[in-house]
Design a protein around this motif. Sequence first.
Motif, PDB file in Angstrom:
ATOM      1  N   PHE A 205       0.836  -1.200   0.000  1.00  0.00           N
ATOM      2  CA  PHE A 205       0.000   0.000   0.000  1.00  0.00           C
ATOM      3  C   PHE A 205       0.871   1.251   0.000  1.00  0.00           C
ATOM      4  CE2 PHE A 205      -2.200   3.482   2.094  1.00  0.00           C
ATOM      5  CZ  PHE A 205      -3.384   3.529   1.386  1.00  0.00           C
ATOM      6  N   ARG A 206       1.911   1.278   0.821  1.00  0.00           N
ATOM      7  CA  ARG A 206       2.788   2.459   0.875  1.00  0.00           C
ATOM      8  C   ARG A 206       3.406   2.735  -0.484  1.00  0.00           C
ATOM      9  NH1 ARG A 206       4.362  -0.072   5.736  1.00  0.00           N
ATOM     10  NH2 ARG A 206       6.314  -0.825   4.806  1.00  0.00           N
ATOM     11  N   HIS A 207       3.828   1.680  -1.176  1.00  0.00           N
ATOM     12  CA  HIS A 207       4.428   1.866  -2.503  1.00  0.00           C
ATOM     13  C   HIS A 207       3.409   2.421  -3.490  1.00  0.00           C
ATOM     14  CE1 HIS A 207       6.608   1.148  -6.211  1.00  0.00           C
ATOM     15  NE2 HIS A 207       5.587   0.422  -6.639  1.00  0.00           N
ATOM     16  N   LEU A 208       2.209   1.818  -3.526  1.00  0.00           N
ATOM     17  CA  LEU A 208       1.192   2.287  -4.466  1.00  0.00           C
ATOM     18  C   LEU A 208       0.774   3.709  -4.160  1.00  0.00           C
ATOM     19  CD1 LEU A 208      -1.098  -0.858  -4.888  1.00  0.00           C
ATOM     20  CD2 LEU A 208       0.405   0.169  -6.591  1.00  0.00           C
ATOM     21  N   TRP A 209       0.678   4.056  -2.889  1.00  0.00           N
ATOM     22  CA  TRP A 209       0.275   5.412  -2.497  1.00  0.00           C
ATOM     23  C   TRP A 209       1.237   6.446  -3.086  1.00  0.00           C
ATOM     24  CZ3 TRP A 209      -4.075   7.097  -0.129  1.00  0.00           C
ATOM     25  CH2 TRP A 209      -4.087   8.402   0.357  1.00  0.00           C
ATOM     26  N   GLU A 210       2.506   6.129  -3.092  1.00  0.00           N
ATOM     27  CA  GLU A 210       3.496   7.064  -3.606  1.00  0.00           C
ATOM     28  C   GLU A 210       3.429   7.189  -5.119  1.00  0.00           C
ATOM     29  OE1 GLU A 210       5.337   9.143  -1.868  1.00  0.00           O
ATOM     30  OE2 GLU A 210       4.295   8.333  -0.108  1.00  0.00           O
ATOM     31  N   THR A 211       2.912   6.187  -5.813  1.00  0.00           N
ATOM     32  CA  THR A 211       2.812   6.269  -7.272  1.00  0.00           C
ATOM     33  C   THR A 211       1.627   7.108  -7.720  1.00  0.00           C
ATOM     34  OG1 THR A 211       1.430   4.275  -7.538  1.00  0.00           O
ATOM     35  CG2 THR A 211       3.832   3.966  -7.469  1.00  0.00           C
TER      36      THR A 211
END
Length: 269
Positions: A205-211
């Motif tokens: 989730f943290r990775h996708l949020w940054e994208t």
Amino acid sequence: MARQELARFLRERRAALRPHELGLPAGLPRRTPGLRREEVAELAHMSVDYYTRLEQARGPRPSPRILDGLAQALRLAPAERSHLFRLAGTSAPPPATGAVRRVRPHVARMLRRLPDTGAIVTDATYGVVAWNPLAQALLGGDLATGAVNLARRRFLAEGPARESSSEEEFGHIVVARLRRAADRYPHDPRLAALLDRLQADSEEFRHLWETRPVHAPGHRTKVLDHPTAGRLRLNCDVLLVPDDDQEVVLITADPGSPSARTLSRLAAH
């Protein structure tokens, strides 16, 4: 309604935005700065033709729902939002402070009229706020608790993990919607707690949020592993309830397919 002034205001606000600020890909070189009309229309959940007519000062008086969608798409500050409503000749309702969990009676009645279609209603935080019996049979008995959240189920594996394909796609869809909700409801404690939990416990989730993914509601196909009915290939189509920032998800199968026959058996129980 001040059509010329409204058209000018929309053009100016569109030109002031940059694609990367909204998580949109830069794509091919742009002839002019700012977003394209079709990008604003998609973010505001309206047709490109309607938005174009507004910018050309030849559209009808936009409804409060349309104006609210434009205010969100163009990232208007509160004062700018009020100005947008004034230009359209209508009073601006106060911005919503939190995701709406109540379900309008006509929406609830629609779900009951679809016995052969699984149907759920989700709020802006992906909480499931209404469902019909077939949806419960497909997605799990825990729907009956009224506490199911599809974002938590997707990223934290809460509840039965039945979906076996399109998981990556759905992850992007969830994050895109939660980002829109965070922009719209910055003071919603329920949403803030959900985002804190997802940020703390899910690296994905943290990775996708940054994208900063962007997704417009529509159609997708998924494969679901049902504990008793086996593997089902299903279609999910989304209808919007814009005034409440909710989505109705209709779950069907291709006519005549084995999955369609299985749905009919589940609906009969």
